[in-house]
Design an enzyme around this catalytic site. Structure first.
Site, mmCIF file in Angstrom:
data_model
loop_
_atom_site.group_PDB
_atom_site.id
_atom_site.type_symbol
_atom_site.label_atom_id
_atom_site.label_comp_id
_atom_site.label_asym_id
_atom_site.label_seq_id
_atom_site.Cartn_x
_atom_site.Cartn_y
_atom_site.Cartn_z
ATOM 1 N N TRP A 230 -20.393 16.401 9.373
ATOM 2 C CA TRP A 230 -19.467 16.114 8.200
ATOM 3 C C TRP A 230 -19.746 16.814 6.844
ATOM 4 C CZ3 TRP A 230 -18.124 10.027 8.818
ATOM 5 C CH2 TRP A 230 -17.488 10.001 9.976
ATOM 6 N N GLU B 25 -5.719 -3.720 -0.984
ATOM 7 C CA GLU B 25 -6.191 -4.809 -0.038
ATOM 8 C C GLU B 25 -7.219 -5.849 -0.464
ATOM 9 O OE1 GLU B 25 -5.517 -1.637 0.836
ATOM 10 O OE2 GLU B 25 -4.652 -1.623 3.063
ATOM 11 N N LYS C 97 -14.684 18.103 9.149
ATOM 12 C CA LYS C 97 -15.706 18.176 10.607
ATOM 13 C C LYS C 97 -16.015 19.555 10.703
ATOM 14 C CE LYS C 97 -14.331 13.493 11.576
ATOM 15 N NZ LYS C 97 -12.969 13.536 11.470
ATOM 16 N N THR D 41 0.941 -1.175 0.111
ATOM 17 C CA THR D 41 -0.117 0.141 -0.081
ATOM 18 C C THR D 41 0.953 1.213 -0.057
ATOM 19 O OG1 THR D 41 -0.037 -0.011 2.528
ATOM 20 C CG2 THR D 41 -1.661 -1.207 1.471
HETATM 21 P P1 ADP Z 1 -2.867 3.630 -3.062
HETATM 22 O O1 ADP Z 1 -3.479 3.910 -4.432
HETATM 23 O O2 ADP Z 1 -2.929 4.799 -2.140
HETATM 24 O O3 ADP Z 1 -1.915 2.817 -3.145
HETATM 25 P P2 ADP Z 1 -5.202 2.232 -3.146
HETATM 26 O O4 ADP Z 1 -5.384 2.197 -4.512
HETATM 27 O O5 ADP Z 1 -5.419 0.872 -2.395
HETATM 28 O O6 ADP Z 1 -4.276 2.724 -2.491
HETATM 29 O O7 ADP Z 1 -6.385 2.949 -2.265
HETATM 30 C C1 ADP Z 1 -7.798 2.739 -1.961
HETATM 31 C C2 ADP Z 1 -8.401 3.856 -1.838
HETATM 32 O O8 ADP Z 1 -8.656 4.725 -2.898
HETATM 33 C C3 ADP Z 1 -9.685 3.698 -1.414
HETATM 34 O O9 ADP Z 1 -9.641 3.297 -0.047
HETATM 35 C C4 ADP Z 1 -10.488 5.083 -1.619
HETATM 36 O O10 ADP Z 1 -10.108 5.780 -0.496
HETATM 37 C C5 ADP Z 1 -9.798 5.455 -2.850
HETATM 38 N N1 ADP Z 1 -10.686 5.233 -3.887
HETATM 39 C C6 ADP Z 1 -10.441 4.238 -4.726
HETATM 40 N N2 ADP Z 1 -11.476 4.265 -6.012
HETATM 41 C C7 ADP Z 1 -12.196 5.258 -5.418
HETATM 42 C C8 ADP Z 1 -13.471 5.890 -6.166
HETATM 43 N N3 ADP Z 1 -13.861 5.498 -7.250
HETATM 44 N N4 ADP Z 1 -13.794 6.981 -5.411
HETATM 45 C C9 ADP Z 1 -13.303 7.376 -4.328
HETATM 46 N N5 ADP Z 1 -12.172 6.808 -3.859
HETATM 47 C C10 ADP Z 1 -11.478 5.845 -4.342
#
Ligand code: ADP
Length: 546
Positions: free
Chosen positions: A444, A330, A439, A185
């Site tokens: 929110w 994940e 907040k 991650t």
């Molecule tokens: P990173 O890109 O930071 O390595 P991830 O790809 O696992 O991590 O990111 C997952 C997060 O990306 C989700 O928990 C969410 O917050 C955000 N995310 C993914 N797709 C969307 C979406 N379509 N709309 C809003 N947020 C999204």
């Protein structure tokens, strides 16, 4: 009593051999760092992957060890995935956009044995090579003619490595729960954590991805995963496309609007997928040059919320259907995709967009629910929002080496860190990351909603919203704007555009104009950096409240 069906294990090597046998002549096209497009087919992919598996054994790679890749989407990278995982080792994709310290940390943490790298990343690796504790050598993904002069110790030419190897290799019949791939991650808080996929989770996830209400992939499709293989498995596409025998087009390193446009047209791509920033560049390029998309029919967009204006432009200007998708590393990563349900086909344009801005419905076998702070499940009424929890066989149960401790609750649910609503038809909508939500006075405000609205304003290229400390309300929204090229759009014009489209108390207290908004290694707005940048920012409304 147990069922009496065969115990054939779900292995990614099975996907490869299936593609070679049933779709052998189907093309795989790659944009190469070294020069012209490379073309071959699934027979060649399988054959070369087997040769590489033999070579890996020759290098002393053992089952269960990690072998890393630092590479763009190309045929050689796909061969690495299948060979490494197929022989029982673990294909560890490293995101080259991470900071050097993060790359050092994860390569050491994963105990990577070799790093397979594209030419582009040689300098980056040379600078950190002496801090990589377990790496025995670097395989350069190129041929002898393009081998660079490098200080990397034990630099091996990929084509030389596999040249003399036999194409006969019996893929071991591994337990399907064997580790297959590793992806960290991006670690916006603390060190990156390793998500360790199994063969079973990857095969199940790819099968789910092909489904008609997911990506609807078929052998007749020409698919270009623009989303990198180092970004959460290219959202299943390097497994799912061979599984159905589609044409696979790998776009390499140039992901700017012009390069992506040319590949979409030249290779007659009808399906593609990537994060919104990629599509922003494509749309800008097409608008500036008055271009059309002659083949593209469907695009999956996820990783960040997709602005309404982007969906509108794709669908109503260019005739391309958008499926908004949500997931996380994940989760392999797919969780939900937004495809219509029966009865939605004939809605008017605005009602369709109202649905399409949602992140969509779960794909089997993913389960989702929303809860309050005490873990009580909330109503699926499209209004109540709470912590979004997920469960299923394609979702992590722990991080590599137990980092971060227990990550599931008593009933096996994983907290995504997102805040969401779920409507009675099962459509989920992300309100925010729990740490980004603003907040204000105990209520929110969704930063995502404000950003999506603001980018719809003419003259706005990109928008980010963060909470700024406020003496009366705790926090109030600051809207940060990058103007579109040549635009002089003003604070008042943007506020006037937003006025009436959201609750009054959601309106940003101020607007700051910047040249650039920082992004993470996976293309998300880097809110932590923005919060640091604007740490001392004083809202004009703060004085009045004091
Ligand atoms: P990173 O890109 O930071 O390595 P991830 O790809 O696992 O991590 O990111 C997952 C997060 O990306 C989700 O928990 C969410 O917050 C955000 N995310 C993914 N797709 C969307 C979406 N379509 N709309 C809003 N947020 C999204």
């Amino acid at each position: 009593m147990l069922g009496l069906m065969q115990d054939r294990q779900l292995l990614v090597s099975g996907i490869l051999e299936h593609a070679a046998l049933n779709h052998g002549e189907r093309e795989i096209v790659s944009a190469m760092t070294e020069g012209p497009m490379h073309r071959y087919n699934y027979i060649a992919l399988a054959e070369r992957s087997r040769r590489l598996a033999n070579a890996l054994s020759g290098l002393g790679v053992k089952p269960g060890q990690c072998v890393a890749t630092l590479a763009w989407n190309t045929f050689r990278h796909v061969e690495c995935w299948y060979a490494i995982a197929g022989m029982g080792a673990i294909a560890h994709t490293i995101n080259p956009r991470l900071f050097p310290e993060q790359i050092i940390y994860i390569a050491n943490h994963a105990e990577d044995q070799y790093i397979f790298t594209d030419l582009t990343f040689i300098d980056q690796l040379e600078a950190i090579a002496d801090q990589l504790e377990t790496v025995k050598g670097f395989v350069i993904l190129t041929d002898r003619d393009h081998m660079p002069d490098t200080s990397l110790k034990n630099a091996i030419c990929y084509e030389d490595l596999i040249a003399e190897e036999s194409a006969a290799f019996r893929w071991p019949e591994l337990d399907e729960n064997t580790a297959c791939g590793l992806c960290y991650t991006s670690g916006t808080t603390g060190n990156p954590k390793g998500v360790l996929y199994s063969h079973r989770s990857n095969v199940l996830h790819a099968m789910a991805a092909t489904g008609a209400d997911a990506m609807a992939l078929r052998s007749v499709d020409n698919v270009m995963p623009v989303v990198p293989m180092f970004h959460a498995n290219a959202w299943a596409l390097a497994y799912a496309v061979p599984m159905v025998g589609g044409k696979l087009v790998l776009p390499g390193r140039h992901l700017d609007g012009e390069s992506v446009y040319n590949m979409l047209e030249d290779e007659q791509i009808n399906f593609t997928a990537a994060v919104p920033t990629v599509w922003l560049m494509l749309l800008q390029h097409m608008q500036a040059n008055d271009l059309k998309l002659n083949y593209l029919k469907r695009v999956v967009i996820g990783g960040s919320a997709v602005p309404r204006s982007m969906i509108d432009t794709f669908e109503n200007v260019y005739g391309v259907e958008v499926a908004h998708a949500w997931g996380m590393t994940e989760m392999s990563p797919l969780g939900t995709l937004c495809n219509f349900k029966a009865g939605m086909e004939n809605l008017d344009k605005q009602a369709r967009l109202d649905i399409k801005v949602k992140q969509g419905r779960v794909i089997y076998p993913v389960e989702i629910k929303i809860t309050d702070d005490d873990g009580n499940e909330l109503q699926r009424d499209g209004k109540a929002f709470g912590h979004l929890l997920v469960r299923g066989p394609t979702i992590s149960k722990a991080y590599l080496k137990g980092e971060g401790g227990e990550i599931l609750d008593r009933d096996g649910w994983f907290d995504t860190g997102d805040v969401a609503t779920i409507d009675p038809l099962g459509f989920m909508q992300i309100t925010d990351r729990s740490k980004d939500v603003i907040k204000s006075g105990g209520e929110w405000i969704s930063s995502i909603d404000l950003e999506n609205l603001a980018v719809g304003c003419p003259g706005v290229a990109e928008a980010a919203v963060i909470g700024i400390a406020h003496p009366k309300w705790d926090e109030r929204p600051l809207l940060i704007i990058v103007r579109a090229d040549g635009s002089n759009v003003t604070r008042d014009e943007i506020l006037a555009y937003m006025d009436g489209k959201i609750a009054k108390w959601w309106m940003p207290d101020d607007i700051a104009f910047v040249d650039e908004i920082p992004h993470t290694a996976t293309g998300k707005i880097q809110k932590t950096t923005l919060r640091e940048q604007f740490a001392d920012y004083k809202l004009p409304t703060a004085d009045a409240a004091e």
